[in-house]
Design a protein around this motif. Sequence first.
Motif, PDB file in Angstrom:
ATOM      1  N   ARG A  18       0.837  -1.206   0.000  1.00  0.00           N
ATOM      2  CA  ARG A  18       0.000   0.000   0.000  1.00  0.00           C
ATOM      3  C   ARG A  18       0.874   1.258   0.000  1.00  0.00           C
ATOM      4  O   ARG A  18       0.405   2.344   0.321  1.00  0.00           O
ATOM      5  CB  ARG A  18      -0.929   0.004   1.222  1.00  0.00           C
ATOM      6  CG  ARG A  18      -1.952  -1.118   1.234  1.00  0.00           C
ATOM      7  CD  ARG A  18      -2.938  -0.982   0.073  1.00  0.00           C
ATOM      8  NE  ARG A  18      -3.954  -2.022   0.134  1.00  0.00           N
ATOM      9  CZ  ARG A  18      -3.842  -3.199  -0.494  1.00  0.00           C
ATOM     10  NH1 ARG A  18      -2.753  -3.479  -1.198  1.00  0.00           N
ATOM     11  NH2 ARG A  18      -4.800  -4.092  -0.409  1.00  0.00           N
ATOM     12  N   GLY A  46       0.816 -11.273  -3.497  1.00  0.00           N
ATOM     13  CA  GLY A  46       0.185 -10.042  -3.040  1.00  0.00           C
ATOM     14  C   GLY A  46      -0.909  -9.570  -3.964  1.00  0.00           C
ATOM     15  O   GLY A  46      -1.051 -10.052  -5.097  1.00  0.00           O
ATOM     16  N   ASP A  47      -1.682  -8.609  -3.475  1.00  0.00           N
ATOM     17  CA  ASP A  47      -2.838  -8.103  -4.227  1.00  0.00           C
ATOM     18  C   ASP A  47      -2.565  -6.770  -4.912  1.00  0.00           C
ATOM     19  O   ASP A  47      -3.494  -6.109  -5.384  1.00  0.00           O
ATOM     20  CB  ASP A  47      -4.043  -7.951  -3.293  1.00  0.00           C
ATOM     21  CG  ASP A  47      -3.865  -6.831  -2.258  1.00  0.00           C
ATOM     22  OD1 ASP A  47      -2.799  -6.191  -2.237  1.00  0.00           O
ATOM     23  OD2 ASP A  47      -4.808  -6.611  -1.470  1.00  0.00           O
ATOM     24  N   ASP A  48      -1.289  -6.367  -4.984  1.00  0.00           N
ATOM     25  CA  ASP A  48      -0.971  -5.000  -5.390  1.00  0.00           C
ATOM     26  C   ASP A  48      -0.504  -4.841  -6.828  1.00  0.00           C
ATOM     27  O   ASP A  48      -0.260  -3.715  -7.266  1.00  0.00           O
ATOM     28  CB  ASP A  48       0.088  -4.417  -4.449  1.00  0.00           C
ATOM     29  CG  ASP A  48       1.349  -5.270  -4.411  1.00  0.00           C
ATOM     30  OD1 ASP A  48       1.214  -6.504  -4.348  1.00  0.00           O
ATOM     31  OD2 ASP A  48       2.449  -4.703  -4.444  1.00  0.00           O
ATOM     32  N   ARG A  94     -11.484  -3.621  -4.691  1.00  0.00           N
ATOM     33  CA  ARG A  94     -10.279  -4.175  -5.312  1.00  0.00           C
ATOM     34  C   ARG A  94     -10.506  -5.651  -5.622  1.00  0.00           C
ATOM     35  O   ARG A  94     -10.829  -6.453  -4.737  1.00  0.00           O
ATOM     36  CB  ARG A  94      -9.083  -4.016  -4.370  1.00  0.00           C
ATOM     37  CG  ARG A  94      -7.776  -4.619  -4.893  1.00  0.00           C
ATOM     38  CD  ARG A  94      -6.702  -4.554  -3.830  1.00  0.00           C
ATOM     39  NE  ARG A  94      -6.316  -3.178  -3.551  1.00  0.00           N
ATOM     40  CZ  ARG A  94      -5.208  -2.612  -4.011  1.00  0.00           C
ATOM     41  NH1 ARG A  94      -4.379  -3.297  -4.765  1.00  0.00           N
ATOM     42  NH2 ARG A  94      -4.920  -1.366  -3.704  1.00  0.00           N
ATOM     43  N   HIS A 147      -8.382  -8.730  -7.016  1.00  0.00           N
ATOM     44  CA  HIS A 147      -7.030  -9.157  -7.349  1.00  0.00           C
ATOM     45  C   HIS A 147      -7.035 -10.582  -7.902  1.00  0.00           C
ATOM     46  O   HIS A 147      -8.090 -11.218  -8.011  1.00  0.00           O
ATOM     47  CB  HIS A 147      -6.118  -9.048  -6.119  1.00  0.00           C
ATOM     48  CG  HIS A 147      -6.614  -9.805  -4.930  1.00  0.00           C
ATOM     49  ND1 HIS A 147      -6.479 -11.168  -4.817  1.00  0.00           N
ATOM     50  CD2 HIS A 147      -7.266  -9.391  -3.806  1.00  0.00           C
ATOM     51  CE1 HIS A 147      -7.006 -11.569  -3.669  1.00  0.00           C
ATOM     52  NE2 HIS A 147      -7.487 -10.519  -3.033  1.00  0.00           N
ATOM     53  N   GLU A 200     -10.354 -12.680   0.554  1.00  0.00           N
ATOM     54  CA  GLU A 200     -10.477 -11.494   1.398  1.00  0.00           C
ATOM     55  C   GLU A 200     -10.325 -11.915   2.853  1.00  0.00           C
ATOM     56  O   GLU A 200     -11.301 -12.049   3.588  1.00  0.00           O
ATOM     57  CB  GLU A 200     -11.824 -10.807   1.171  1.00  0.00           C
ATOM     58  CG  GLU A 200     -11.982 -10.195  -0.222  1.00  0.00           C
ATOM     59  CD  GLU A 200     -13.290  -9.431  -0.372  1.00  0.00           C
ATOM     60  OE1 GLU A 200     -13.244  -8.286  -0.850  1.00  0.00           O
ATOM     61  OE2 GLU A 200     -14.350  -9.988  -0.028  1.00  0.00           O
ATOM     62  N   ALA A 224      -2.628  -8.329   2.477  1.00  0.00           N
ATOM     63  CA  ALA A 224      -2.251  -7.680   1.221  1.00  0.00           C
ATOM     64  C   ALA A 224      -1.054  -8.369   0.590  1.00  0.00           C
ATOM     65  O   ALA A 224      -0.881  -8.313  -0.628  1.00  0.00           O
ATOM     66  CB  ALA A 224      -1.947  -6.200   1.443  1.00  0.00           C
ATOM     67  N   SER A 225      -0.208  -9.008   1.395  1.00  0.00           N
ATOM     68  CA  SER A 225       0.899  -9.784   0.845  1.00  0.00           C
ATOM     69  C   SER A 225       1.373 -10.830   1.838  1.00  0.00           C
ATOM     70  O   SER A 225       1.229 -10.666   3.057  1.00  0.00           O
ATOM     71  CB  SER A 225       2.075  -8.880   0.439  1.00  0.00           C
ATOM     72  OG  SER A 225       2.811  -8.450   1.564  1.00  0.00           O
ATOM     73  N   THR A 283      -3.981  -5.353   4.987  1.00  0.00           N
ATOM     74  CA  THR A 283      -4.468  -4.476   3.923  1.00  0.00           C
ATOM     75  C   THR A 283      -4.267  -2.998   4.249  1.00  0.00           C
ATOM     76  O   THR A 283      -4.558  -2.145   3.398  1.00  0.00           O
ATOM     77  CB  THR A 283      -5.965  -4.731   3.663  1.00  0.00           C
ATOM     78  OG1 THR A 283      -6.695  -4.698   4.904  1.00  0.00           O
ATOM     79  CG2 THR A 283      -6.164  -6.106   3.026  1.00  0.00           C
TER      80      THR A 283
END
Length: 267
Positions: A155, A177-179, A189, A191, A203, A207-208, A260
């Motif tokens: 993030r 990760g979701d980025d 979002r 991913h 979910e 995030a990673s 997240t």
Amino acid sequence: LAAVEEAAGTGAWTEISPALYETLTLAQEVARRSDGAFDVTSGALTELWEQARTEKIPPTAEEITAARARVGYDALELRTSEEGGRTIYEARLTKVGMKIDRGALIKGLALDGIRSTWENADIKNALADLGTSSILGMGVNEEGAPWQIGIRNPRGEGRSDLLTVVSLSNEVLSSSGDDERFFLCEGRRYHHLIDPRTGYPAEMGLASVTVVLPMEVEGMWQGHTGMLSDMLSTAVFVLGAEKGLPFADMEGARVILVDTNGNIIEE
């Protein structure tokens, strides 16, 4: 793999190489241990969400249900037999339209292949970086110290925004990760890390996930720690911190979880 997929649902067995048999056997082991949080047969779902990412519109519930009907590690069967003094390795998918998710394995397999090549060439100190998400650190760097690998804030403002630094020496590292592969739709979002059990992006507040494993392990994972770290990072992301950390507590693994909000989750 293409031949196995073409025969999906027909009941026919397809002869495969010993290496592919071993790869799929290990993938099935992780699938069983994770209760399907990792599933190498989730190719239909992966394709569906890749199309959604291109169009930036999530698939419908009906499309997800249809794709999920073509997923299930219990529908991937493997067997061996003896014929003419040689071992025959075979696989089959029991549902029509099933697909193997190549992306779930390919970078980890590549790390293991690079390691084998380097060891055969008597290379002691080297670093392989496959797009930052899969890294092999053999020996030490040119300064005689372990390789230093930055863990990026998913993030953060940019790629140089690091949360921590991990030392690698005769170890492999895999991150999920979701980025990077995602799209936004109506403020949400979506991913690419899909939970095969629901058909939707996982979910679980992460995030990673970064998993570090020693190159040398005993037992069935010997020579396959690149693939194992790749599969573990995906499975832990889908399982979430509470179930994922105990699951990854194997073979001397180090795990770094980022939530997240971009904060490291302390074990």
